[in-house]
Design a protein around this motif. Structure first.
Motif, short mmCIF file in Angstrom:
data_model
loop_
_atom_site.label_atom_id
_atom_site.label_comp_id
_atom_site.label_asym_id
_atom_site.label_seq_id
_atom_site.Cartn_x
_atom_site.Cartn_y
_atom_site.Cartn_z
N GLY A 40 65.00 29.55 47.18
CA GLY A 40 63.55 29.64 47.33
C GLY A 40 62.78 28.69 46.44
N GLY A 41 63.45 28.21 45.38
CA GLY A 41 62.83 27.20 44.52
C GLY A 41 61.50 27.65 43.93
N LEU A 42 60.51 26.80 44.04
CA LEU A 42 59.17 27.05 43.51
C LEU A 42 58.61 28.38 44.00
CD1 LEU A 42 56.48 25.82 42.17
CD2 LEU A 42 55.95 25.05 44.48
N TRP A 43 58.90 28.73 45.25
CA TRP A 43 58.29 29.90 45.88
C TRP A 43 58.96 31.21 45.49
CZ3 TRP A 43 53.66 29.26 47.56
CH2 TRP A 43 53.26 27.98 47.94
N ASN A 44 60.03 31.14 44.75
CA ASN A 44 60.66 32.35 44.24
C ASN A 44 60.03 32.65 42.88
OD1 ASN A 44 62.42 34.40 43.34
ND2 ASN A 44 64.11 33.53 44.52
N TYR A 45 59.06 33.54 42.86
CA TYR A 45 58.29 33.83 41.64
C TYR A 45 59.19 34.34 40.53
CZ TYR A 45 55.17 36.33 38.45
OH TYR A 45 54.53 36.80 37.33
N LYS A 46 59.00 33.76 39.34
CA LYS A 46 59.78 34.14 38.17
C LYS A 46 58.83 34.70 37.11
CE LYS A 46 62.58 30.22 39.52
NZ LYS A 46 61.67 29.93 40.69
N PRO A 47 58.87 36.00 36.86
CA PRO A 47 57.89 36.64 35.96
C PRO A 47 58.04 36.27 34.50
CG PRO A 47 59.58 38.22 36.63
CD PRO A 47 59.82 36.98 37.44
N ASN A 48 59.20 35.80 34.11
CA ASN A 48 59.43 35.46 32.71
C ASN A 48 59.25 33.97 32.47
OD1 ASN A 48 60.24 38.19 32.12
ND2 ASN A 48 62.23 37.73 33.05
N GLN A 49 59.03 33.58 31.22
CA GLN A 49 58.90 32.17 30.88
C GLN A 49 60.20 31.45 31.21
OE1 GLN A 49 56.10 30.69 30.06
NE2 GLN A 49 55.03 32.64 30.08
N THR A 50 60.09 30.31 31.86
CA THR A 50 61.28 29.61 32.34
C THR A 50 61.04 28.11 32.38
OG1 THR A 50 62.76 29.34 34.25
CG2 THR A 50 60.49 29.99 34.70
N ASP A 51 62.11 27.35 32.31
CA ASP A 51 62.03 25.90 32.48
C ASP A 51 62.02 25.51 33.95
OD1 ASP A 51 62.01 25.48 29.74
OD2 ASP A 51 64.20 25.37 29.60
N LEU A 52 62.26 26.49 34.83
CA LEU A 52 62.29 26.23 36.27
C LEU A 52 60.87 26.23 36.82
CD1 LEU A 52 65.23 28.62 37.22
CD2 LEU A 52 65.36 26.15 36.86
N ASN A 85 52.99 34.15 48.20
CA ASN A 85 54.26 33.51 47.81
C ASN A 85 55.48 34.37 48.14
OD1 ASN A 85 55.09 35.02 45.13
ND2 ASN A 85 52.91 34.55 44.88
N THR A 86 55.33 35.69 48.16
CA THR A 86 56.46 36.54 48.53
C THR A 86 56.83 36.37 50.00
OG1 THR A 86 54.90 38.37 48.88
CG2 THR A 86 56.03 38.27 46.75
N GLU A 87 55.81 36.17 50.85
CA GLU A 87 56.08 35.92 52.27
C GLU A 87 56.70 34.55 52.47
OE1 GLU A 87 53.19 38.30 55.19
OE2 GLU A 87 52.13 36.79 54.02
N MET A 88 56.21 33.56 51.72
CA MET A 88 56.75 32.21 51.83
C MET A 88 58.21 32.20 51.40
SD MET A 88 56.13 29.12 52.72
CE MET A 88 57.06 27.59 52.57
N CYS A 89 58.52 32.92 50.33
CA CYS A 89 59.90 32.99 49.86
C CYS A 89 60.77 33.70 50.90
CB CYS A 89 59.95 33.71 48.53
SG CYS A 89 61.57 33.65 47.73
N ARG A 90 60.24 34.77 51.51
CA ARG A 90 61.00 35.47 52.55
C ARG A 90 61.25 34.58 53.76
NH1 ARG A 90 57.66 39.33 53.99
NH2 ARG A 90 57.37 38.99 56.23
N TYR A 91 60.25 33.77 54.10
CA TYR A 91 60.42 32.82 55.21
C TYR A 91 61.57 31.86 54.93
CZ TYR A 91 59.57 28.80 58.21
OH TYR A 91 59.74 27.77 59.10
N LEU A 92 61.63 31.33 53.70
CA LEU A 92 62.70 30.39 53.34
C LEU A 92 64.07 31.08 53.37
CD1 LEU A 92 60.96 28.50 50.40
CD2 LEU A 92 61.37 27.64 52.72
N LYS A 93 64.11 32.32 52.89
CA LYS A 93 65.37 33.04 52.92
C LYS A 93 65.81 33.37 54.34
CE LYS A 93 65.17 34.97 48.26
NZ LYS A 93 65.22 36.19 47.40
N ASN A 94 64.84 33.69 55.19
CA ASN A 94 65.16 33.94 56.61
C ASN A 94 65.66 32.66 57.28
OD1 ASN A 94 64.41 36.61 56.40
ND2 ASN A 94 62.36 36.31 57.26
N TYR A 95 65.09 31.54 56.89
CA TYR A 95 65.53 30.24 57.41
C TYR A 95 66.98 29.99 57.04
CZ TYR A 95 65.49 25.11 58.06
OH TYR A 95 65.78 23.82 58.45
N ALA A 96 67.31 30.24 55.78
CA ALA A 96 68.69 30.06 55.32
C ALA A 96 69.65 31.01 56.04
CB ALA A 96 68.77 30.28 53.81
N LYS A 97 69.21 32.23 56.25
CA LYS A 97 70.05 33.22 56.94
C LYS A 97 70.25 32.84 58.40
CE LYS A 97 70.32 38.18 57.98
NZ LYS A 97 69.63 39.50 57.82
#
Length: 238
Positions: A40-52, A85-97
């Motif tokens: 999901g990359g950018l669209w996979n929300y990361k609640p903690n501080q990260t370098d990603l 962003n949660t829907e966008m991430c789900r769309y990407l995961k559905n694409y991969a599936k």
């Protein structure tokens, strides 16, 4: 014929379609290295501080779902015109599936370096040094590399302004901004009128005492919607 070995770096909005379309070539064997533990990359929300790279908790896409979606995979009817962003991430995961891409993706694999192989002049091959999920380092040679790691992971900090060291407040880059918590009743200056700056200013205006949006030049700000609620990008593009 021996298959060409292709490496795709990153399993986000660029990496996933790169895998899918590379697989259409029968003489190409695809491997994808994804640094994090999920796609999901950018669209996979990361609640903690990260370098990603990560979106904010409230981020909504700026383009409509029809103009955002891949041409070979329409979005769900129930998804909002401007997806959260949660829907966008789900769309990407559905694409991969849907295209069975997960079996080509190696999670928690981080690329350390990419160099021309010793025989590059004759073969065009690349030597990739990477670490696996256990932190062990490996080297593998690929015929080609597609860099799909995006450009939002490393925040850009301008040179300090004169007197900045005397400022007693908090200076935060939008890369590290998650939500409005902690900004209640504060006076906030948002520097930059890009997507992130606009989103921060709008969200903070609901809780802060005052928000100033600073830009070095004038700019037009468009609503996402056109007449009768039609997405503006569908009104002006085909």
């Amino acid at each position: 014929m021996e298959k060409k070995q292709l490496l795709v770096v990153g399993a986000g909005a660029s990496g996933l379609p790169s895998i899918r379309h590379a697989l259409l070539y029968p003489n190409v064997e695809v491997t994808c290295f994804e640094k994090s533990n999920d796609i999901g990359g950018l669209w996979n929300y990361k609640p903690n501080q990260t370098d990603l790279s990560t979106v904010m908790k409230s981020t909504v896409i700026n383009s409509s779902k029809e103009m955002t979606a891949f041409s070979d995979f329409p979005p769900e009817d129930t998804m909002a015109n401007f997806m959260h962003n949660t829907e966008m991430c789900r769309y990407l995961k559905n694409y991969a599936k849907n295209f069975e891409l997960m079996k080509y993706i190696k999670l928690n694999h981080s690329v350390v370096s990419i160099d021309r192989n010793e025989d590059y002049e004759t073969t065009g091959k690349w030597k990739v040094r990477y670490t696996d999920g256990e932190g062990k380092e490996h080297v593998k040679v690929f015929d080609g590399v597609m860099l799909c790691s995006g450009h939002h992971a490393i925040p850009y900090h301008p040179n300090p302004w004169p007197g900045q060291e005397k400022f007693k407040g908090r200076i935060v880059h939008s890369h590290d901004y998650k939500d409005q918590k902690g900004y209640e009743d504060k006076v906030v200056v948002v520097v930059g009128l890009g997507n992130s700056g606009g989103d921060c200013a709008v969200e903070l205006s609901r809780v802060a005492k005052q928000v100033y949006l600073v830009t070095r030049r004038g700019s037009w700000v468009f609503n996402r919607l056109f007449d009768r609620g039609e997405p503006v990008d569908m009104a002006f593009n085909s």
